[in-house]
Write an enzyme that holds these catalytic residues in place. Sequence first.
Site, PDB file in Angstrom:
ATOM      1  N   ASP A   1       1.564  -8.390  37.171  1.00 31.01           N
ATOM      2  CA  ASP A   1       1.283  -9.532  36.760  1.00 31.01           C
ATOM      3  C   ASP A   1       2.245  -8.966  35.106  1.00 31.01           C
ATOM      4  OD1 ASP A   1      -0.254 -11.849  35.206  1.00 31.01           O
ATOM      5  OD2 ASP A   1      -0.839 -12.210  37.347  1.00 31.01           O
ATOM      6  N   ASP A   2       1.198  -9.922  34.170  1.00 28.57           N
ATOM      7  CA  ASP A   2       1.334  -9.415  32.348  1.00 28.57           C
ATOM      8  C   ASP A   2       0.881  -8.155  32.103  1.00 28.57           C
ATOM      9  OD1 ASP A   2       1.663 -11.920  31.827  1.00 28.57           O
ATOM     10  OD2 ASP A   2      -0.092 -13.086  31.659  1.00 28.57           O
TER      11      ASP A   2
END
Length: 273
Positions: A88-89
């Site tokens: 993810d981020d």
Amino acid sequence: MWWNMHTNGELDYTRGHLVELMHCQNVIISSLTFRNSPFWTIHPVYSSNVLVQNVTILSPIDSPNTDGIDPDSSTLVCIEDCYIQNGDDLIAIKSGWDEYGIAYAQPSAKIKIQGIVGGTRSSSGIALGSEMSGGISDVYVNNVVVHHAATGIRIKSAQGRGGYVKNVFVSDIMLYNVKTGIGFTALYGEHPDKKYNKNAEPLVDRVFITNISGQNVTVAGDFEGLADDPFQGIYLANITMNVTSRSKMWHCVNVGGYSSLVYPQPCPEFSEL
């Protein structure tokens, strides 16, 4: 086991963070490796004077929501010299979700991010939001290398978020094999429940993005604001991306700003200085 239970819809509650600091001051996290977090990896929330440095974060690229470092409703945060590879981020700045973030009203501010290298197949290198209802301001990002990501630099918000993202300075970023170089959206429609105020519109203003280079980038920029509350005060300067798409190098809806020395040439919504 946490990833599998989440993917199979077997959980009635959220997964735990690998490290969560709540209401803490004067914290240093340094020279450590964190692997395979159930959810976000390092989550300082309602905290101040936090330093994260020389940290390695590793999770499989298909692991769900394994953000690297997520400062949340926190101030005076420095994140530097880290390597992150996850699902993810790499780094996401947050400040509360919809009516709960608006009511608690504790912003994230005075945050510095520098010397970050990493990759994420599904998400962003540096993200602000989407939970930004308490406000995000005075963010400084420089000397970041992002490879194999969905988006290099991203701001995420939605109708019902309220809050603001302002006074953001991003410079000296290198992007490799990224689908979207710069992406801002006000259409990130996830909400914790149906109690949010649909009239609470997020403000995005005074964002400065300079000295960006990109290789093998599919789309240079994608901006989607709200018709009643467009993105404004977005400044793009000294940006060069090798864009592979020939049909849509930029996409701009409800955004206004200025540009200088940007290649490929951005949308007309960015007046040339």
